[in-house]
Motif scaffolding. Structure first.
Motif, PDB file in Angstrom:
ATOM      1  N   ASP A 193       0.878  -1.227  -0.085  1.00  0.00           N
ATOM      2  CA  ASP A 193      -0.026   0.012  -0.105  1.00  0.00           C
ATOM      3  C   ASP A 193       0.962   1.211   0.172  1.00  0.00           C
ATOM      4  O   ASP A 193       0.243   2.422   0.042  1.00  0.00           O
ATOM      5  CB  ASP A 193      -1.065  -0.074   1.284  1.00  0.00           C
ATOM      6  CG  ASP A 193      -0.222  -0.297   2.558  1.00  0.00           C
ATOM      7  OD1 ASP A 193       0.891  -0.529   2.575  1.00  0.00           O
ATOM      8  OD2 ASP A 193      -0.955  -0.471   3.686  1.00  0.00           O
ATOM      9  N   ASN A 194       2.081   1.293  -0.195  1.00  0.00           N
ATOM     10  CA  ASN A 194       3.149   2.180  -0.366  1.00  0.00           C
ATOM     11  C   ASN A 194       2.842   2.922  -1.742  1.00  0.00           C
ATOM     12  O   ASN A 194       2.338   2.133  -2.730  1.00  0.00           O
ATOM     13  CB  ASN A 194       4.641   1.982  -0.339  1.00  0.00           C
ATOM     14  CG  ASN A 194       4.926   2.205   1.170  1.00  0.00           C
ATOM     15  OD1 ASN A 194       4.141   2.477   2.236  1.00  0.00           O
ATOM     16  ND2 ASN A 194       6.132   1.830   1.333  1.00  0.00           N
ATOM     17  N   PRO A 195       3.184   3.994  -2.246  1.00  0.00           N
ATOM     18  CA  PRO A 195       3.024   4.542  -3.624  1.00  0.00           C
ATOM     19  C   PRO A 195       3.926   3.731  -4.403  1.00  0.00           C
ATOM     20  O   PRO A 195       4.994   3.377  -3.895  1.00  0.00           O
ATOM     21  CB  PRO A 195       3.203   6.094  -3.372  1.00  0.00           C
ATOM     22  CG  PRO A 195       3.978   6.187  -2.307  1.00  0.00           C
ATOM     23  CD  PRO A 195       3.579   5.083  -1.164  1.00  0.00           C
ATOM     24  N   PRO A 196       3.418   3.837  -5.895  1.00  0.00           N
ATOM     25  CA  PRO A 196       4.526   3.329  -6.883  1.00  0.00           C
ATOM     26  C   PRO A 196       5.813   3.849  -6.711  1.00  0.00           C
ATOM     27  O   PRO A 196       6.046   5.140  -6.418  1.00  0.00           O
ATOM     28  CB  PRO A 196       3.800   3.445  -8.144  1.00  0.00           C
ATOM     29  CG  PRO A 196       2.357   3.745  -7.537  1.00  0.00           C
ATOM     30  CD  PRO A 196       2.226   4.377  -6.315  1.00  0.00           C
ATOM     31  N   GLY A 197       6.861   3.075  -6.760  1.00  0.00           N
ATOM     32  CA  GLY A 197       8.320   3.498  -6.677  1.00  0.00           C
ATOM     33  C   GLY A 197       9.054   3.503  -5.286  1.00  0.00           C
ATOM     34  O   GLY A 197      10.003   3.558  -4.985  1.00  0.00           O
ATOM     35  N   TRP A 198       7.811   3.137  -4.308  1.00  0.00           N
ATOM     36  CA  TRP A 198       8.335   3.233  -3.018  1.00  0.00           C
ATOM     37  C   TRP A 198       7.950   1.842  -2.157  1.00  0.00           C
ATOM     38  O   TRP A 198       7.955   1.434  -1.089  1.00  0.00           O
ATOM     39  CB  TRP A 198       8.027   4.329  -2.140  1.00  0.00           C
ATOM     40  CG  TRP A 198       8.367   5.720  -2.576  1.00  0.00           C
ATOM     41  CD1 TRP A 198       7.887   6.292  -3.372  1.00  0.00           C
ATOM     42  CD2 TRP A 198       9.802   6.135  -2.363  1.00  0.00           C
ATOM     43  NE1 TRP A 198       8.647   7.600  -3.502  1.00  0.00           N
ATOM     44  CE2 TRP A 198       9.813   7.323  -2.813  1.00  0.00           C
ATOM     45  CE3 TRP A 198      10.954   5.884  -1.479  1.00  0.00           C
ATOM     46  CZ2 TRP A 198      10.980   8.052  -2.849  1.00  0.00           C
ATOM     47  CZ3 TRP A 198      12.021   6.315  -1.265  1.00  0.00           C
ATOM     48  CH2 TRP A 198      12.091   7.640  -2.045  1.00  0.00           C
ATOM     49  N   GLN A 199       7.391   0.913  -3.021  1.00  0.00           N
ATOM     50  CA  GLN A 199       6.808  -0.294  -2.562  1.00  0.00           C
ATOM     51  C   GLN A 199       7.664  -1.306  -2.030  1.00  0.00           C
ATOM     52  O   GLN A 199       7.838  -1.906  -1.079  1.00  0.00           O
ATOM     53  CB  GLN A 199       6.039  -1.180  -3.492  1.00  0.00           C
ATOM     54  CG  GLN A 199       4.602  -0.363  -3.599  1.00  0.00           C
ATOM     55  CD  GLN A 199       3.619  -0.936  -4.705  1.00  0.00           C
ATOM     56  OE1 GLN A 199       4.201  -1.429  -5.623  1.00  0.00           O
ATOM     57  NE2 GLN A 199       2.526  -0.628  -4.749  1.00  0.00           N
ATOM     58  N   VAL A 200       8.847  -1.180  -2.876  1.00  0.00           N
ATOM     59  CA  VAL A 200      10.260  -2.007  -2.682  1.00  0.00           C
ATOM     60  C   VAL A 200      11.220  -0.853  -1.870  1.00  0.00           C
ATOM     61  O   VAL A 200      11.745  -0.115  -2.598  1.00  0.00           O
ATOM     62  CB  VAL A 200      10.654  -3.110  -3.497  1.00  0.00           C
ATOM     63  CG1 VAL A 200      12.069  -3.526  -3.245  1.00  0.00           C
ATOM     64  CG2 VAL A 200       9.749  -3.835  -4.044  1.00  0.00           C
ATOM     65  N   GLU A 201      11.651  -1.266  -0.759  1.00  0.00           N
ATOM     66  CA  GLU A 201      12.744  -0.357  -0.110  1.00  0.00           C
ATOM     67  C   GLU A 201      13.783  -1.399   0.439  1.00  0.00           C
ATOM     68  O   GLU A 201      13.722  -2.503   0.712  1.00  0.00           O
ATOM     69  CB  GLU A 201      12.091   0.415   0.962  1.00  0.00           C
ATOM     70  CG  GLU A 201      10.764   1.372   0.345  1.00  0.00           C
ATOM     71  CD  GLU A 201      10.191   2.056   1.491  1.00  0.00           C
ATOM     72  OE1 GLU A 201      10.757   3.281   2.038  1.00  0.00           O
ATOM     73  OE2 GLU A 201       9.045   1.547   2.120  1.00  0.00           O
ATOM     74  N   MET A 202      14.978  -0.731   0.890  1.00  0.00           N
ATOM     75  CA  MET A 202      15.856  -1.466   1.386  1.00  0.00           C
ATOM     76  C   MET A 202      16.013  -0.974   2.977  1.00  0.00           C
ATOM     77  O   MET A 202      15.771   0.521   3.242  1.00  0.00           O
ATOM     78  CB  MET A 202      17.496  -0.788   0.700  1.00  0.00           C
ATOM     79  CG  MET A 202      17.354  -1.387  -0.673  1.00  0.00           C
ATOM     80  SD  MET A 202      19.064  -1.005  -1.263  1.00  0.00           S
ATOM     81  CE  MET A 202      18.958  -1.802  -2.728  1.00  0.00           C
ATOM     82  N   GLY A 203      16.150  -1.629   3.959  1.00  0.00           N
ATOM     83  CA  GLY A 203      16.371  -1.626   5.152  1.00  0.00           C
ATOM     84  C   GLY A 203      17.675  -0.904   5.640  1.00  0.00           C
ATOM     85  O   GLY A 203      18.426  -0.661   4.884  1.00  0.00           O
ATOM     86  N   ASN A 204      17.534  -0.021   6.942  1.00  0.00           N
ATOM     87  CA  ASN A 204      18.605   0.813   7.271  1.00  0.00           C
ATOM     88  C   ASN A 204      19.621  -0.079   7.961  1.00  0.00           C
ATOM     89  O   ASN A 204      20.003   0.038   9.163  1.00  0.00           O
ATOM     90  CB  ASN A 204      17.841   1.703   8.449  1.00  0.00           C
ATOM     91  CG  ASN A 204      17.232   2.869   7.609  1.00  0.00           C
ATOM     92  OD1 ASN A 204      17.416   3.032   6.316  1.00  0.00           O
ATOM     93  ND2 ASN A 204      16.221   3.277   8.227  1.00  0.00           N
ATOM     94  N   VAL A 205      20.421  -1.026   7.209  1.00  0.00           N
ATOM     95  CA  VAL A 205      21.441  -2.126   7.897  1.00  0.00           C
ATOM     96  C   VAL A 205      22.282  -1.343   8.337  1.00  0.00           C
ATOM     97  O   VAL A 205      23.134  -1.721   9.152  1.00  0.00           O
ATOM     98  CB  VAL A 205      21.687  -3.147   6.857  1.00  0.00           C
ATOM     99  CG1 VAL A 205      20.335  -3.947   6.705  1.00  0.00           C
ATOM    100  CG2 VAL A 205      22.163  -2.724   5.542  1.00  0.00           C
ATOM    101  N   GLY A 206      22.853  -0.203   7.681  1.00  0.00           N
ATOM    102  CA  GLY A 206      24.030   0.469   7.926  1.00  0.00           C
ATOM    103  C   GLY A 206      23.794   1.293   9.321  1.00  0.00           C
ATOM    104  O   GLY A 206      24.863   0.995  10.294  1.00  0.00           O
TER     105      GLY A 206
END
Length: 217
Positions: A193-206
């Motif tokens: 349910d995120n807007p297109p372009g933000w549905q797949v994200e990377m976690g803040n592993v750093g």
């Protein structure tokens, strides 16, 4: 010694300063997600220092007390891979309990690409596989061209070290269904349910790795 730079979502490093600096593998992303799960912090090629696995949330708000942590996923490293093309409908709790929720099949996520190498056998979820193979406009040799965003699908993420699981995560104080998969170098999340372009994200592993380094006993 190694030259490294921490970013929110990664640590970029030059592992071998004597290597060919023109190689695309001269600068790589550290194996931070693996270390967060296992607590085995790598200090040299064959030198590891043991810590407790990270209790940071793999997705969502850092103060969410209900979503899974890296410690949660530590018990799932050797889970059986899903069948090719299977619909992903398993949900994981913070305690590591796996349940099947048929309603999750409505999101259409499937087991899209199986990776089998010595010591590792996992499927990549379809939203992540599409992201890892995405193309777009990039700047190359002085001009804008359409090309693959990653020179290799696993260049930034590393190989998958867990299956993909749905979870309930708090994002900005609001509860969402989120698909989470841990790779060697990154954590990928899919929030339908995120807007297109933000549905797949990377976690803040750093960020989370630095927390593990400097707040652990």
């Amino acid at each position: 010694s190694r030259t490294v730079v921490y970013w929110d979502k990664s640590r970029m490093e030059i592992t071998d300063p004597a290597a060919d600096p023109t190689s695309v593998w001269y600068v790589t992303n550290g194996l931070l997600a693996r270390e967060l799960i296992t607590g085995q912090l790598q200090l040299a090629d064959d030198w590891f220092e043991p810590y407790a696995p990270s209790t940071s949330n793999v997705a969502g708000d850092p103060d969410d007390v209900t979503g899974p942590t890296y410690q949660t996923f530590g018990a799932l490293l050797n889970s059986t891979p899903a069948a090719d093309g299977a619909t992903l409908s398993q949900r994981v709790s913070r305690a590591g309990v796996i349940s099947t929720d048929a309603s999750l099949s409505a999101y259409g996520a499937t087991a899209a690409h199986r990776v089998t190498v010595p010591g590792l056998d996992h499927q990549v979820a379809s939203p992540f596989w599409a992201f890892m193979n995405a193309s777009g406009v990039v700047y190359s040799d002085g001009q804008f061209v359409n090309a693959a965003l990653f020179i290799d699908p696993f260049y930034a993420t590393g190989l998958p070290i867990t299956e993909a699981y749905w979870t309930t995560a708090s994002i900005g104080g609001t509860t969402h269904d989120v698909l989470v998969q841990v790779f060697e170098r990154r954590v990928l999340t899919y929030t339908p349910d995120n807007p297109p372009g933000w549905q797949v994200e990377m976690g803040n592993v750093g960020q989370q790795y630095l927390c593990l380094l400097y707040t652990s006993d």
